[in-house]
Design an enzyme around this catalytic site. Sequence first.
Site, PDB file in Angstrom:
ATOM      1  N   SER A 126       0.818  -1.713  -0.349  1.00 39.76           N
ATOM      2  CA  SER A 126       0.034   0.107   0.125  1.00 39.76           C
ATOM      3  C   SER A 126       0.569   1.507  -0.246  1.00 39.76           C
ATOM      4  O   SER A 126       0.487   2.046  -0.195  1.00 39.76           O
ATOM      5  CB  SER A 126      -0.812  -0.440   1.350  1.00 39.76           C
ATOM      6  OG  SER A 126      -0.482  -0.242   2.442  1.00 39.76           O
ATOM      7  N   SER A 127       1.457   1.613   0.692  1.00 40.08           N
ATOM      8  CA  SER A 127       2.894   2.575   0.774  1.00 40.08           C
ATOM      9  C   SER A 127       3.093   2.549  -0.170  1.00 40.08           C
ATOM     10  O   SER A 127       2.714   4.052  -1.170  1.00 40.08           O
ATOM     11  CB  SER A 127       3.335   2.004   1.912  1.00 40.08           C
ATOM     12  OG  SER A 127       4.562   1.149   1.841  1.00 40.08           O
ATOM     13  N   ASP A 170       8.235  -3.173  -5.778  1.00 40.24           N
ATOM     14  CA  ASP A 170       6.964  -2.792  -6.014  1.00 40.24           C
ATOM     15  C   ASP A 170       6.954  -1.792  -6.820  1.00 40.24           C
ATOM     16  O   ASP A 170       5.837  -2.095  -7.932  1.00 40.24           O
ATOM     17  CB  ASP A 170       6.703  -1.903  -3.874  1.00 40.24           C
ATOM     18  CG  ASP A 170       7.012  -3.276  -3.739  1.00 40.24           C
ATOM     19  OD1 ASP A 170       7.626  -4.599  -3.407  1.00 40.24           O
ATOM     20  OD2 ASP A 170       7.348  -3.121  -2.803  1.00 40.24           O
TER      21      ASP A 170
END
Length: 416
Positions: A126-127, A170
């Site tokens: 999510s970050s 990511d």
Amino acid sequence: MPTPDSARSAFAEAFGVPATVVGRAPGRVNLAGEHTDYSGLPVLPIAIDRSLLVAAAPNESGLVEVHSEAFEGTARLSRTTPDEGVAAQWHGYLAGALAELTAVAPGSGARVLVTGDLPAGGGLSSSSALTVGVIAALAAAWSVDLPPEEVARLATTAERHVGVETGGMDQQVIALARAGHALRIDFLPPAVRNVPIPAGLSFVVAFSGQEAPKGGAARDAYNERVVGTRAAAVLLAHQMGFEIEADPPLLAHVADVDVVDVLAEELPEKAAARDAARTAGIDVARLTALTNAEFDPALKISIRRVARHVLSEAARVDAAEAALAAGNLKAFGAILNESHASLRDDLRCSTQALDKVCAAMRKAGALGARLTGAGFGGYAVAAVPAGNEDAVIAAAIGATGGPAFTVVPSDGLRLL
């Protein structure tokens, strides 16, 4: 499930003006290659069908105001001194994003709203979705065209702003993924390729019941492993009779040597970074330098086990890609199990709760299961034969309380 239209409506309600852009930044589930990216070695993640939506509109205030329905509270950050407005952990990612956008429309401000169905604090990235989404939405609101590769590069550096020496997996999969595919990412040299997910294979993710924050003790444990891999790299190079010239030194610089696995077993179990540097004849700062965190060069850190995991995990990425290409679901599941065992026993970033939920999903018919993300809590992923998802989800919820749900390999960043 929030939609672009609902995000626009929420933005107008929050700020009284319409949004000019909405970006969708998906979450991430890594299938193979855990804790390899910061060593310059490959990874094989997917973007998922849960995401953050970032709506934005520009103004000339010189401030960026971010209201979040996904995280707690509202942030008000200056374009010139964004760190001064950080009042919550998630604000640090915003400050990092603004620091990377300093040269983009200087002096401009914006209003931003963040919503979505991506769970926070659990290891589904999510970050990174927040950082990628905010950078892309702000650039678009300020009429600046940033290619997705550049968004990923800026987001990687922005996340290091909070003190975690992320390797870039990511951000790249969130920016670049293609629906129905995993994304093979290589770092040295940089390259990406799409890997089709074969028919009959589904993915279930399950929360362990323990959050996986990127701050505090988890951040420190993560950075210990980063420094440990660097120490392993210079000690292996020293054994081979050469010095790694690049900074930081990475296991990727020695991974192609035929005997590296044998030599890795001769590394010290633990050593301080300053002792590893002294042995290799280099400045210890080459091992301990982090973008926005301090590291104690006298702290004894794991070296042999960390190197063993990273080198074997990189080989599992090749094996996982080959299994997917061949449609060999049983072999793919076995690779997930091997990866989890290595993360548990060598890297030691699993927890009892993660082990428990993985075991429950395997018992319920999953082909294989492993923690996904940095570990220390968060989510596990299971490879599941199509049609058996409900049984695996029920077993996971029974083991740790959930949530647990299917995820679908999805497209990366989109401006809507």
